[in-house]
Design a protein around this motif. Structure first.
Motif, PDB file in Angstrom:
ATOM      1  N   ILE A   1       0.996  -1.551  -0.004  1.00  0.00           N
ATOM      2  CA  ILE A   1       0.086   0.328  -0.267  1.00  0.00           C
ATOM      3  C   ILE A   1       0.947   1.043   0.069  1.00  0.00           C
ATOM      4  O   ILE A   1       0.608   2.105  -0.753  1.00  0.00           O
ATOM      5  N   VAL A   2       1.870   1.263   0.751  1.00  0.00           N
ATOM      6  CA  VAL A   2       2.384   2.536   1.167  1.00  0.00           C
ATOM      7  C   VAL A   2       3.893   2.855  -0.249  1.00  0.00           C
ATOM      8  O   VAL A   2       3.505   3.557  -0.879  1.00  0.00           O
ATOM      9  N   SER A   3       3.705   1.728  -0.711  1.00  0.00           N
ATOM     10  CA  SER A   3       5.156   1.222  -2.278  1.00  0.00           C
ATOM     11  C   SER A   3       4.496   1.982  -3.190  1.00  0.00           C
ATOM     12  O   SER A   3       4.176   2.148  -3.819  1.00  0.00           O
ATOM     13  N   PHE A   4       3.099   1.521  -3.300  1.00  0.00           N
ATOM     14  CA  PHE A   4       2.015   2.102  -4.138  1.00  0.00           C
ATOM     15  C   PHE A   4       2.000   3.570  -4.398  1.00  0.00           C
ATOM     16  O   PHE A   4       1.635   4.079  -5.186  1.00  0.00           O
ATOM     17  N   MET A   5       1.454   4.298  -2.740  1.00  0.00           N
ATOM     18  CA  MET A   5       1.375   5.756  -3.144  1.00  0.00           C
ATOM     19  C   MET A   5       3.089   6.195  -3.630  1.00  0.00           C
ATOM     20  O   MET A   5       2.791   7.273  -4.138  1.00  0.00           O
ATOM     21  N   VAL A   6       4.258   5.586  -2.650  1.00  0.00           N
ATOM     22  CA  VAL A   6       5.164   6.481  -3.488  1.00  0.00           C
ATOM     23  C   VAL A   6       5.135   6.007  -4.631  1.00  0.00           C
ATOM     24  O   VAL A   6       6.047   7.746  -5.771  1.00  0.00           O
ATOM     25  N   PHE A   7       5.153   5.377  -6.154  1.00  0.00           N
ATOM     26  CA  PHE A   7       4.731   5.411  -6.767  1.00  0.00           C
ATOM     27  C   PHE A   7       4.274   6.075  -7.671  1.00  0.00           C
ATOM     28  O   PHE A   7       4.405   7.015  -8.782  1.00  0.00           O
ATOM     29  N   LEU A   8       3.395   6.693  -6.758  1.00  0.00           N
ATOM     30  CA  LEU A   8       1.905   7.627  -7.901  1.00  0.00           C
ATOM     31  C   LEU A   8       2.869   8.947  -7.313  1.00  0.00           C
ATOM     32  O   LEU A   8       1.582   9.850  -7.511  1.00  0.00           O
ATOM     33  N   ALA A   9       3.382   8.604  -6.158  1.00  0.00           N
ATOM     34  CA  ALA A   9       3.768  10.589  -5.995  1.00  0.00           C
ATOM     35  C   ALA A   9       4.216  11.338  -7.297  1.00  0.00           C
ATOM     36  O   ALA A   9       4.409  12.721  -7.457  1.00  0.00           O
ATOM     37  N   PRO A  10       5.682  10.967  -8.392  1.00  0.00           N
ATOM     38  CA  PRO A  10       5.375  11.580  -9.189  1.00  0.00           C
ATOM     39  C   PRO A  10       4.661  12.767  -9.837  1.00  0.00           C
ATOM     40  O   PRO A  10       4.725  13.259 -11.520  1.00  0.00           O
ATOM     41  N   ILE A  11       3.067  11.963 -10.072  1.00  0.00           N
ATOM     42  CA  ILE A  11       2.282  12.349 -11.364  1.00  0.00           C
ATOM     43  C   ILE A  11       1.747  14.083 -10.557  1.00  0.00           C
ATOM     44  O   ILE A  11       1.726  14.126 -12.237  1.00  0.00           O
ATOM     45  N   PRO A  12       1.721  14.930  -9.696  1.00  0.00           N
ATOM     46  CA  PRO A  12       2.074  15.793 -10.591  1.00  0.00           C
ATOM     47  C   PRO A  12       2.862  16.279 -10.908  1.00  0.00           C
ATOM     48  O   PRO A  12       2.748  17.781 -11.846  1.00  0.00           O
ATOM     49  N   THR A  13       3.763  16.352 -10.819  1.00  0.00           N
ATOM     50  CA  THR A  13       5.358  16.611 -11.347  1.00  0.00           C
ATOM     51  C   THR A  13       4.722  16.228 -12.968  1.00  0.00           C
ATOM     52  O   THR A  13       5.437  16.623 -13.997  1.00  0.00           O
ATOM     53  N   PHE A  14       4.350  15.299 -13.461  1.00  0.00           N
ATOM     54  CA  PHE A  14       4.076  14.737 -14.567  1.00  0.00           C
ATOM     55  C   PHE A  14       2.460  15.555 -14.840  1.00  0.00           C
ATOM     56  O   PHE A  14       3.047  16.017 -16.781  1.00  0.00           O
ATOM     57  N   TYR A  15       1.968  16.243 -14.254  1.00  0.00           N
ATOM     58  CA  TYR A  15       0.661  16.601 -14.304  1.00  0.00           C
ATOM     59  C   TYR A  15       1.553  18.307 -14.799  1.00  0.00           C
ATOM     60  O   TYR A  15       0.887  18.394 -16.414  1.00  0.00           O
TER      61      TYR A  15
END
Length: 299
Positions: free
Chosen positions: A18-32
């Motif tokens: 669960i935590v690693s899943f959230m870490v993998f999604l962390a760069p989404i704002p950057t790519f937005y």
């Protein structure tokens, strides 16, 4: 007792996912931001290529082991999301950054991972293969966890936490804790040992963040002190006013010179011919085209 350990292992594995899943999604704002600006600007692809390489390594290791299904699930998602990030980066990156990214992908993913798989498949057998790949994963994970040392050094030097995202630091620390206990309960030290370092650096990052959170960066303080010492406010304002006055004085002098240059020759000529200069309309004469001269005037 065995059943309790199995349940704890499953619990820490699920929490780690669960935590690693959230870490993998962390760069989404950057790519937005990249999508909105249609450019990668100063962003680099290296973290995502390294993340992809790490996920591939851990899946290869998990395939050589047993009872590590949760290690496969999260790293499978990691491979997918990191691949999406890299493709997105390559699409919006300028030509130079794109070529550098492709070189890194070929070097790390194609050559590096290819050599690891080839060498362990043909030159190692049985349990030895899993041990070798496990050590490779351990060393690479240690290198990844040591990478934030540059950020820690910058924070201590500048006393600024501008480049230390606290939420990501907290998430990585929690992830390290979960995977440490998961590896410990499984008896797999290749999983547990690197996360000790990850947990330690995560705690240090959070301590530094709360220590320097409200402090003014050193660079700004030094700049303010330097300006205040060398250029006091009163002297700075006075020098600016004097500079403006001198500039206006020079402009008035230039204007008077130009007027004299246009009118005085005509008046002189009228006097020579006997006409009354006071009753004759004066017409400005065109000035000869002479090269401009720059005259420096010092106050």
């Amino acid at each position: 007792m065995t059943g309790t350990l199995a349940h704890l292992t499953l619990a820490f594995g699920l929490l780690g996912n669960i935590v690693s899943f959230m870490v993998f999604l962390a760069p989404i704002p950057t790519f937005y931001k990249v999508y909105k600006k249609k450019s990668t600007e100063g962003f680099q692809s290296a973290p995502y290529v390294v993340g992809l390489f790490s996920a591939m390594l851990w899946i290869y290791y998990a395939m050589l082991k047993t009872n590590v299904l949760l290690l496969i699930t999260i790293n499978s998602f990691g491979i997918v999301i990191e691949t999406v990030y890299i493709c997105f980066f390559l699409f919006y990156a300028p030509k130079k950054a794109r070529m550098e990214s492709l070189k890194l992908i070929v070097l790390l993913i194609v050559v590096g991972f290819g050599l690891i798989v080839f060498s362990t498949q043909f030159f190692a057998h049985g349990v030895a293969r899993g041990v070798i790949v496990g050590w490779i994963c351990l060393v690479f994970s240690l290198c990844v966890f040591v990478a934030p040392l540059g950020v820690l050094r910058q924070v201590i030097k500048t006393k600024s936490v501008e480049y230390m995202p606290i939420l990501l630091s907290v998430a990585l620390t929690l992830s390290a804790v979960m995977w440490f206990f998961y590896g410990l309960l499984l008896g797999d030290f290749n999983i547990a040992v690197p996360n000790v370092l990850g947990f330690t650096f995560g705690i240090i990052q959070m301590i530094l963040y709360y220590k320097y959170k409200y402090k003014k960066p050193v660079s700004n303080e030094k700049l303010s002190e330097f300006e205040a010492t060398k250029y006091p406010v009163g002297e700075m304002e006075e020098s600016k006013i004097q500079e403006i006055v001198d500039h206006k004085t020079i402009d008035v002098a230039k204007l008077a010179t130009l007027i004299s240059a246009d009118i005085l020759p005509v008046v002189t000529k009228l006097k020579e011919t006997g006409h009354d200069a006071g009753h004759v309309a004066l017409e400005p004469q065109p000035r000869p085209n002479v090269p401009n001269h720059i005259i420096e005037v010092t106050a």
